[in-house]
Design a protein around this motif. Structure first.
Motif, short mmCIF file in Angstrom:
data_model
loop_
_atom_site.label_atom_id
_atom_site.label_comp_id
_atom_site.label_asym_id
_atom_site.label_seq_id
_atom_site.Cartn_x
_atom_site.Cartn_y
_atom_site.Cartn_z
N SER A 233 43.66 36.96 84.21
CA SER A 233 42.46 36.12 84.36
C SER A 233 41.41 36.49 83.33
CB SER A 233 41.88 36.28 85.77
OG SER A 233 41.37 37.60 85.96
N LEU A 234 40.60 35.53 83.01
CA LEU A 234 39.45 35.73 82.12
C LEU A 234 38.33 34.87 82.66
CD1 LEU A 234 38.51 37.09 79.43
CD2 LEU A 234 39.10 34.96 78.27
N ALA A 235 37.22 35.51 82.99
CA ALA A 235 36.13 34.78 83.64
C ALA A 235 34.78 35.10 83.02
CB ALA A 235 36.10 35.12 85.14
N ILE A 236 33.85 34.17 83.15
CA ILE A 236 32.48 34.36 82.67
C ILE A 236 31.82 35.48 83.48
CG2 ILE A 236 30.18 33.31 82.54
CD1 ILE A 236 31.62 30.62 82.00
N GLY A 237 31.21 36.42 82.77
CA GLY A 237 30.49 37.51 83.43
C GLY A 237 29.00 37.23 83.45
N GLU A 238 28.26 37.93 82.58
CA GLU A 238 26.81 37.75 82.53
C GLU A 238 26.41 36.71 81.48
OE1 GLU A 238 25.27 41.62 81.73
OE2 GLU A 238 25.56 42.33 83.79
N LYS A 239 25.23 36.13 81.69
CA LYS A 239 24.67 35.18 80.73
C LYS A 239 23.29 35.65 80.29
CE LYS A 239 27.07 30.99 82.29
NZ LYS A 239 26.92 29.56 82.68
N THR A 247 28.90 38.45 78.43
CA THR A 247 30.08 39.25 78.76
C THR A 247 31.11 38.40 79.50
OG1 THR A 247 29.22 40.00 80.91
CG2 THR A 247 28.71 41.37 78.98
N LEU A 248 32.38 38.81 79.38
CA LEU A 248 33.47 38.19 80.14
C LEU A 248 34.23 39.28 80.89
CD1 LEU A 248 33.72 36.49 77.02
CD2 LEU A 248 34.66 34.97 78.75
N LYS A 249 34.84 38.89 81.99
CA LYS A 249 35.63 39.82 82.78
C LYS A 249 37.11 39.57 82.55
CE LYS A 249 32.78 42.27 85.52
NZ LYS A 249 32.87 43.74 85.70
N VAL A 250 37.81 40.62 82.15
CA VAL A 250 39.25 40.53 81.92
C VAL A 250 39.97 41.11 83.14
CG1 VAL A 250 41.16 41.21 80.41
CG2 VAL A 250 38.87 40.83 79.45
N MET A 273 29.13 30.47 72.46
CA MET A 273 29.28 31.10 73.77
C MET A 273 28.40 30.39 74.81
SD MET A 273 31.67 33.14 73.32
CE MET A 273 31.72 33.82 74.97
N LEU A 274 27.97 29.19 74.49
CA LEU A 274 27.26 28.37 75.46
C LEU A 274 28.34 27.64 76.28
CD1 LEU A 274 24.31 27.83 76.18
CD2 LEU A 274 24.33 25.90 74.60
#
Length: 331
Positions: A233-239, A247-250, A273-274
């Motif tokens: 999985s790869l998900a949006i972390g902080e903005k 950041t993204l979460k792997v 990265m928008l």
């Protein structure tokens, strides 16, 4: 006795003459300001620096990466190639002129803070990875006019050229340096996040989807020091403040820098990265978002719209930065 009196009067006369002429500094007075010797850099804010700033246009050495040669040219001549390489030559002159101010500011900032491109032994380079884009072939009358009408103009903050970042399209809002570039130094005081009128950007810049294989993403992660065996999985972390993904979460655990991953993957394909969405499906990873570029500083598509709306080059350039001034460095 008479001789002693004469000598005493003569001494007082010489002493008084020295005080009047300012030739001594015995009472704490300031001695006359010395001119810098040849090759000596004047101190910031000094009278020498201010007068030197309007003396003459610099000549710089440019590394021509296509041929490997080093070519000397006047800075304004170099800028015509930069503006032609960085912005569409058929755009309104005021947009091109705003780009000239930005590019000139960036060039002087790099020269004054880093010496230009020290690894090449030059003040500039035509390699976009090292400095700015450059296209002598794309120069037209509009480009020449835009550079000439802003001749010598730069953006300054507290008297120094700013790090005048720019990008293709802000997607409606610009970024701070930290969120857009993963900038590790203190946030420059003149960088700010502002609404940008990117209405005229093409459809594939306003909204886009980028697709990569899992293997491509794993290879990019390895480039930025995140070695992962598999990608579940790869998900949006902080903005950040502008909504850009910082950041993204792997695999739900490992945190990676958004801007760093974008560059490692392909910054021309993963346009910004928008992001609206990141999804792993099968062997593919899908990114959807808007805008093009890191988002820091002037948006070129925003500048285009402002020029169409009748804004002057100085207004356009200053809009994207905080508390900056236009300074004319040479005539």
């Amino acid at each position: 006795m008479k001789t002693a009196k004469i000598l005493r009067y003569l001494w007082f006369a010489i002493f008084a003459l020295l005080i009047v002429s300012g030739g001594c500094n015995w009472f704490g007075g300031k001695s006359p300001q010395q001119k810098p010797t040849p090759g000596q850099t004047p101190k910031p804010g000094s009278q020498q620096q201010q007068s030197a700033a309007t003396q003459s246009e610099p000549e710089i050495t440019v590394y021509m990466h296509e041929t490997g040669e080093k070519r000397k040219m006047k800075l304004e001549e170099y800028l015509t190639g930069v503006v032609a390489g960085e912005m569409k030559p058929e755009w309104p002159v005021n947009a091109l002129a705003a780009q000239a101010i930005i590019a000139r500011s960036f060039t002087l900032h790099e020269i004054e803070t880093k010496g230009g491109v020290p690894e090449r032994g030059t003040q500039a380079s035509t390699d976009i990875k090292e400095f700015q884009a450059y296209s002598a072939q794309a120069i037209n009358d509009n480009i020449k006019k835009a550079v000439e009408m802003t001749r010598g103009m730069i953006l300054t903050y507290q008297g120094k050229p700013i790090n005048a970042w720019f990008h293709a399209s802000a997607g409606g809002i610009t970024a701070t340096a930290k969120e857009g570039l993963n900038y590790q130094e203190a946030e420059p005081p003149y960088i700010r996040s502002v609404q940008s009128p990117d209405d005229l950007a093409p459809a594939d810049v306003k909204h886009w989807t980028a697709v990569f294989t899992k293997q491509e993403v794993l290879a990019a992660l390895a480039k930025i020091g995140k070695s992962v065996n598999r990608l579940d999985s790869l998900a949006i972390g902080e903005k950040g403040p502008s909504g850009r993904v910082t950041t993204l979460k792997v695999n739900g655990q490992e945190t990676v820098s958004g801007p760093n991953l974008r560059v490692a993957l392909d910054s021309m394909k993963l346009k910004s990265m928008l992001l609206d969405k990141v999804e792993v499906s099968g062997n593919k990873v899908f990114f959807s978002g808007k805008g093009y570029g890191h988002g820091v500083g002037m948006s070129q598509w925003g500048a285009n719209k402002m020029a169409v709306d009748g804004k002057k080059p100085e207004e356009i350039a200053q809009y994207y930065f905080k508390d900056v001034k236009i300074e004319k460095r040479w005539k």
